[in-house]
Scaffold this active site. Structure first.
Site, PDB file in Angstrom:
ATOM      1  N   LYS A 296      -2.058  -1.464  -3.977  1.00 19.55           N
ATOM      2  CA  LYS A 296      -2.934  -0.296  -3.916  1.00 19.55           C
ATOM      3  C   LYS A 296      -2.105   0.975  -3.963  1.00 19.55           C
ATOM      4  O   LYS A 296      -1.143   1.065  -3.209  1.00 19.55           O
ATOM      5  CB  LYS A 296      -3.715  -0.375  -2.607  1.00 19.55           C
ATOM      6  CG  LYS A 296      -4.601   0.795  -2.337  1.00 19.55           C
ATOM      7  CD  LYS A 296      -5.230   0.616  -0.998  1.00 19.55           C
ATOM      8  CE  LYS A 296      -5.977   1.896  -0.675  1.00 19.55           C
ATOM      9  NZ  LYS A 296      -6.368   1.960   0.679  1.00 19.55           N
TER      10      LYS A 296
ATOM     11  N   LYS B 239       0.866  -1.176   0.000  1.00 19.38           N
ATOM     12  CA  LYS B 239       0.000   0.000   0.000  1.00 19.38           C
ATOM     13  C   LYS B 239       0.902   1.226   0.000  1.00 19.38           C
ATOM     14  O   LYS B 239       1.690   1.433   0.936  1.00 19.38           O
ATOM     15  CB  LYS B 239      -0.887  -0.015   1.235  1.00 19.38           C
ATOM     16  CG  LYS B 239      -1.780   1.210   1.327  1.00 19.38           C
ATOM     17  CD  LYS B 239      -2.754   1.093   2.475  1.00 19.38           C
ATOM     18  CE  LYS B 239      -3.632   2.320   2.555  1.00 19.38           C
ATOM     19  NZ  LYS B 239      -4.571   2.243   3.680  1.00 19.38           N
TER      20      LYS B 239
HETATM   21  C1  PBG Z   1      -7.404   3.200   5.435  1.00 23.61           C
HETATM   22  C2  PBG Z   1      -7.644   3.162   3.990  1.00 23.61           C
HETATM   23  C3  PBG Z   1      -7.446   4.167   3.022  1.00 23.61           C
HETATM   24  C4  PBG Z   1      -7.944   3.659   1.833  1.00 23.61           C
HETATM   25  C5  PBG Z   1      -8.386   2.372   2.095  1.00 23.61           C
HETATM   26  N1  PBG Z   1      -8.170   2.075   3.425  1.00 23.61           N
HETATM   27  C6  PBG Z   1      -6.967   5.554   3.132  1.00 23.61           C
HETATM   28  C7  PBG Z   1      -5.615   5.881   3.562  1.00 23.61           C
HETATM   29  O1  PBG Z   1      -4.733   5.044   3.717  1.00 23.61           O
HETATM   30  O2  PBG Z   1      -5.441   7.086   3.811  1.00 23.61           O
HETATM   31  C8  PBG Z   1      -8.002   4.390   0.531  1.00 23.61           C
HETATM   32  C9  PBG Z   1      -9.004   3.885  -0.429  1.00 23.61           C
HETATM   33  C10 PBG Z   1      -9.304   4.801  -1.554  1.00 23.61           C
HETATM   34  O3  PBG Z   1      -8.666   5.828  -1.766  1.00 23.61           O
HETATM   35  O4  PBG Z   1     -10.245   4.459  -2.281  1.00 23.61           O
HETATM   36  N2  PBG Z   1      -6.086   3.305   5.821  1.00 23.61           N
END
Ligand code: PBG
Length: 324
Positions: free
Chosen positions: A248, A195
């Site tokens: 992601k 991520k």
């Molecule tokens: C929680 C999380 C996030 C997303 C999914 N789970 C946001 C972040 O890390 O700030 C983002 C999903 C999206 O942008 O569609 N940590």
């Protein structure tokens, strides 16, 4: 052999033949629809930066899942927006937490819907960070306990699969151990392994009211410059017991999806995130892009890169379009 004997266009003349030789296909079976559920609202609220997406109260979420089921969507991932935030993220693991209420309601009213719960603390901490904070530091090991507790309460409420997205080290192992100790050996873990610290999460943070109060997420989410590091993250999560791994965002990271696909043998998920959705919506609204064609191309490219499953806000629209 080459031109004029070889003519690549022969296979492109006829639409049926094009379909016969298509290498990649997106199916409803591959798609997961992300949904936001909020405490303390009476009716659904549209998310400004994500046209067509809403924050739902629990009852509205149930209705939405019934509608999605009719459209052929089989799986959803839930994000919770609690009324109360505190330093210990206590609403994340409360039996009465918003996700727990939502999972129970869905399992009772739309039992066929496969319910994935996002497992992260950023919506629940007063700091907006994905872990417990001390001074300006995000504590790793202290966060693991809370994540494990949250996972357990989500599963007790009915979650079919948990998806940790916090990027703390060691969380997959801790969650696996905790679920196993309590008899939930059968619940799989989808690890958000790679991520990235991405600007493409902007609209999500508006939707989930989860922007960090200070600093950024770069001390835990990955640097977009790194590919080999993503493979290490995946390797470690597999060693800790992840059943599926996720990359992601998706579009700016298709190379990572491909690399993970080639190197490992478990299912690979990709998250077509909020900013990717917002770009398409904005351009389509201006008449600058054909929304349907653009979305089909995007989803196809994510599959072609190697994803087995895709989390996408376009899932419901896709389901409608393929019926037309
Ligand atoms: C929680 C999380 C996030 C997303 C999914 N789970 C946001 C972040 O890390 O700030 C983002 C999903 C999206 O942008 O569609 N940590």
């Amino acid at each position: 052999m080459k031109f004029p004997i070889v003519r690549m266009r022969r296979l492109r003349e006829n639409a049926t033949l094009r379909d016969l030789v298509a290498e990649t296909r997106v199916s409803l079976d591959d798609l997961v629809m992300p949904l936001f559920v909020a405490e303390g609202i009476a009716r659904k609220q549209e998310i400004k930066s994500m046209p067509g997406q809403f924050r739902f109260p629990v009852k509205g979420l149930v209705d939405e899942c019934k509608r999605l089921k009719e459209l052929g969507i089989k799986a959803v991932i839930l994000f919770g927006i609690p009324e109360h935030k505190d330093p210990q993220a206590s609403s994340a693991w409360s039996h009465q937490g918003i996700i727990q209420q939502a999972a129970r309601a869905l399992k009772e009213k739309v039992p066929e819907m496969f319910v994935i719960t996002d497992l992260c603390l950023c919506e629940y901490t007063s700091s907006g960070h994905c872990g417990i904070v001390s001074g300006k530091k995000i504590l790793n090991d202290a966060t693991l306990e809370i994540l494990a507790k949250t996972a357990l309460s989500q599963v007790k409420a009915g979650a079919d699969l948990v998806a940790p997205s916090d990027m703390m080290d060691g969380r997959v192992g801790k969650i696996r151990e905790t679920l196993d100790q309590k008899g939930y050996h059968h619940i799989p873990i989808l690890a958000y392994s790679a991520k990235y610290a991405s600007a493409f999460y902007g609209p999500f943070r508006e939707a989930a009211q989860s922007a960090p109060e200070f600093g950024d997420r770069k001390s835990y989410q990955m640097d977009p410059a790194n590919a080999r590091m993503a493979l290490r993250e995946v390797e470690l999560d597999i060693a800790e017991g992840a059943d599926l791994v996720m990359i992601k965002p998706a579009l700016a990271y298709l190379d990572i999806i491909r690399a993970v696909r080639e190197k490992f043998h478990l299912p690979v998920a990709a998250y077509n995130v909020s900013g990717e959705y917002a770009m398409v919506k904005a351009a389509a609204r201006n008449g600058w892009l054909d929304e349907k064609k653009t979305v089909l191309e995007i989803l196809t490219s994510i599959k072609r890169a190697g994803a087995d499953l895709i989390l996408s806000y376009h899932s419901a629209d896709f389901a409608k379009w393929i019926r037309e």
